[in-house]
Each structure stands twice: as C-alpha cells, then as structure tokens.
Design a protein around this motif. Sequence first.
Motif, mmCIF file in Angstrom:
data_model
loop_
_atom_site.group_PDB
_atom_site.id
_atom_site.type_symbol
_atom_site.label_atom_id
_atom_site.label_comp_id
_atom_site.label_asym_id
_atom_site.label_seq_id
_atom_site.Cartn_x
_atom_site.Cartn_y
_atom_site.Cartn_z
ATOM 1 N N THR A 71 11.365 12.432 -3.448
ATOM 2 C CA THR A 71 12.642 12.689 -2.796
ATOM 3 C C THR A 71 13.675 13.068 -3.863
ATOM 4 N N GLN A 72 14.854 13.405 -3.409
ATOM 5 C CA GLN A 72 15.921 13.808 -4.323
ATOM 6 C C GLN A 72 16.302 12.671 -5.275
ATOM 7 N N TYR A 73 16.054 11.430 -4.860
ATOM 8 C CA TYR A 73 16.463 10.285 -5.675
ATOM 9 C C TYR A 73 15.303 9.508 -6.282
ATOM 10 N N GLY A 74 14.082 9.988 -6.079
ATOM 11 C CA GLY A 74 12.927 9.308 -6.647
ATOM 12 C C GLY A 74 11.774 9.240 -5.661
ATOM 13 N N ALA A 75 10.654 8.728 -6.142
ATOM 14 C CA ALA A 75 9.439 8.682 -5.329
ATOM 15 C C ALA A 75 9.461 7.508 -4.356
ATOM 16 N N VAL A 76 8.821 7.715 -3.200
ATOM 17 C CA VAL A 76 8.617 6.659 -2.212
ATOM 18 C C VAL A 76 7.127 6.631 -1.900
ATOM 19 N N GLN A 77 6.552 5.447 -1.948
ATOM 20 C CA GLN A 77 5.125 5.303 -1.659
ATOM 21 C C GLN A 77 4.911 4.054 -0.820
ATOM 22 N N VAL A 78 4.135 4.197 0.238
ATOM 23 C CA VAL A 78 3.962 3.122 1.220
ATOM 24 C C VAL A 78 2.524 2.625 1.232
ATOM 25 N N ARG A 79 2.389 1.307 1.319
ATOM 26 C CA ARG A 79 1.070 0.692 1.463
ATOM 27 C C ARG A 79 1.025 -0.051 2.791
ATOM 28 N N LEU A 80 -0.102 0.101 3.494
ATOM 29 C CA LEU A 80 -0.295 -0.557 4.782
ATOM 30 C C LEU A 80 -1.440 -1.557 4.713
ATOM 31 N N THR A 81 -1.288 -2.644 5.436
ATOM 32 C CA THR A 81 -2.383 -3.574 5.661
ATOM 33 C C THR A 81 -2.725 -3.504 7.136
ATOM 34 N N VAL A 82 -3.995 -3.242 7.430
ATOM 35 C CA VAL A 82 -4.441 -3.053 8.808
ATOM 36 C C VAL A 82 -5.466 -4.123 9.154
ATOM 37 N N SER A 83 -5.293 -4.762 10.298
ATOM 38 C CA SER A 83 -6.234 -5.770 10.780
ATOM 39 C C SER A 83 -6.385 -5.605 12.283
ATOM 40 N N GLY A 84 -7.617 -5.597 12.738
ATOM 41 C CA GLY A 84 -7.848 -5.418 14.167
ATOM 42 C C GLY A 84 -7.403 -4.064 14.663
ATOM 43 N N GLY A 85 -7.395 -3.072 13.779
ATOM 44 C CA GLY A 85 -6.978 -1.730 14.169
ATOM 45 C C GLY A 85 -5.485 -1.555 14.305
ATOM 46 N N LYS A 86 -4.700 -2.563 13.857
ATOM 47 C CA LYS A 86 -3.245 -2.483 13.961
ATOM 48 C C LYS A 86 -2.602 -2.718 12.591
ATOM 49 N N ILE A 87 -1.446 -2.099 12.389
ATOM 50 C CA ILE A 87 -0.691 -2.319 11.162
ATOM 51 C C ILE A 87 -0.090 -3.723 11.226
ATOM 52 N N THR A 88 -0.470 -4.563 10.284
ATOM 53 C CA THR A 88 0.081 -5.922 10.255
ATOM 54 C C THR A 88 1.135 -6.068 9.163
ATOM 55 N N ARG A 89 1.143 -5.120 8.229
ATOM 56 C CA ARG A 89 2.127 -5.185 7.154
ATOM 57 C C ARG A 89 2.344 -3.790 6.587
ATOM 58 N N ALA A 90 3.589 -3.485 6.286
ATOM 59 C CA ALA A 90 3.939 -2.225 5.630
ATOM 60 C C ALA A 90 4.904 -2.556 4.501
ATOM 61 N N GLU A 91 4.741 -1.893 3.381
ATOM 62 C CA GLU A 91 5.613 -2.161 2.237
ATOM 63 C C GLU A 91 5.706 -0.917 1.366
ATOM 64 N N ALA A 92 6.837 -0.780 0.721
ATOM 65 C CA ALA A 92 7.042 0.340 -0.196
ATOM 66 C C ALA A 92 6.732 -0.143 -1.611
ATOM 67 N N VAL A 93 5.679 0.393 -2.207
ATOM 68 C CA VAL A 93 5.329 0.004 -3.572
ATOM 69 C C VAL A 93 6.077 0.856 -4.591
ATOM 70 N N GLN A 94 6.667 1.950 -4.115
ATOM 71 C CA GLN A 94 7.588 2.742 -4.931
ATOM 72 C C GLN A 94 8.787 3.101 -4.068
ATOM 73 N N ALA A 95 9.956 3.054 -4.665
ATOM 74 C CA ALA A 95 11.189 3.430 -3.964
ATOM 75 C C ALA A 95 12.221 3.830 -5.011
ATOM 76 N N PRO A 96 13.191 4.677 -4.639
ATOM 77 C CA PRO A 96 14.227 5.082 -5.593
ATOM 78 C C PRO A 96 14.925 3.862 -6.183
#
Length: 258
Positions: A71-96
């Motif tokens: 992005t214009q202010y830096g990288a954004v990268q998202v990690r997901l944890t999936v259980s039972g076919g559903k997203i149970t957790r989302a987090e940004a491991v990189q952010a501006p």
Amino acid sequence: MRKSHPVRRAVLATAATVSGIVLLLSLKPASDPGSAAAAGGAAPPAAAQSPQGGAAQPIGNGTVTGDAAQTQYGAVQVRLTVSGGKITRAEAVQAPKGGQSDQVTSGSVPRLNQAAVAAQSADIDVVSGATYTSGGYKKSLQSALDKARAAAGSGQGSGEDAGDGSAQARTVTGDVAQTQYGPVQVRVTVSGGKITKAEAVQTPKGGQSDQVTANAVPKLNQAAVAAGDAEIDAVSGATYTSAGYRQSLQSALDKAGG
C-alpha cells in the motif's frame, strides 16, 4: 301486442344457457408450466441454481498466510486460522508502521480482523480513516482464502499446517512479552516434535526500534528453529527485544506441549 309463445321462450332460454357455458369454458386458464413462472410462480429447478455454479468452495483447515499487499504506507499481510471449514481467527502479521501509521494500524487492524471472522470472506467494509490499510488487508485476505480453498481442493490442510498426515503441524502463538521498548510476541510452527518455523508477530517499533527489530528478529527466528527451544543467544544491540522474544517463544512452546 301479440304474446310470445311459451315454447319459443323456452327455446331462447336454453340457447342462452348453452352459450354462457361455452363462453366460460373458453376462458379457462391454460396449464402451461411456463405461464406460472412468468406470473411469478416457482421457477423450474434449473433456474434456482446459483449463477456462480452453487455454493462457494470450502476452505481447508489449518493456518494460511496471504500474499503481502503493498500500500501507499507499507505492506499489509493477513494470516487466517481455519477450523471446521470456517475462519476462526484473522490477524495482520504485517501492517504499516511508523509515525501516524502506528495509530491508524492500531485503530483499524483489530476491527478488520473481527470483520473477516464475522464475514467469513474478504467482502468486508473499509475502516474509516484507514482506506489504504483496509484495501491492502482485503487483498491479502482474499489471497489467503484462495490458498486455503486450493489446499482444500487438493485434500491437504491449509498453508503452514499442511503436512504429510503422519505428523500434522501445529501453529501456536506465545503470550505477549512486554519490554522496555514495546511488546514482543512469537509464533511457532511445530511438526514432528520440532520447530519448523518461528516468527515475531509483534515487535518494538517506531524510531530506532525499527532498525533494531529489522536486524534482530530474523536472527532470532533462525536461532529458534536451529535450537528447537527457547535457549537462544541474545542478538548484540537488541538485548530487550531478545529477552522478550525468548519469553514469548517459551510460552508458545509450552502451549504446543514442549
């Protein structure tokens, strides 16, 4: 005036009755199935199918990291944890980060994480005042979902948790360790009783801390994998960060069962 003959009246009445019956029969509605659909009735089964070809493809269980979105202010990268076919957790491991970006990130990323879990897709709203970060987050989130679906289609787990079936990998995040310059938090992936990956998901940032973190964290990650435990040496010039890293690393290993 001459009176009408009774027989003539009866004939006329009978003729009128027959004509009425014929007229009613001619007005009977047609039984064409297509007519019912055109009038708002139930559509044929084929028309009820989704234009996308049915339900969305499921996502594979495990932990998967999307591609970094610049992005214009830096990288954004998202990690997901999936259980039972559903997203149970989302987090940004990189952010501006750095300057005003720190405030924008801290205010928007938690909301984006919650939105991703709630929506179970990348179709989430932009956070007001964080347009670029939100856009990058959604892009990386979609990348992670694509990878998870591809893994599900191949019969494997998602991302880092994909294994050979005999030694399923586990990804565990340690507790946050507070240091004099900011929090440190470590995530490890363990497979077959060994650390296969270590990474810092939180580190001190801003000012000189950015330089210290950029130099120290990759070395600490490598040391953790090499050692297989939290008994790793401090990186020169990054004493506080190293200590926090080891503390959070030990916490992660404890959660993983040693």
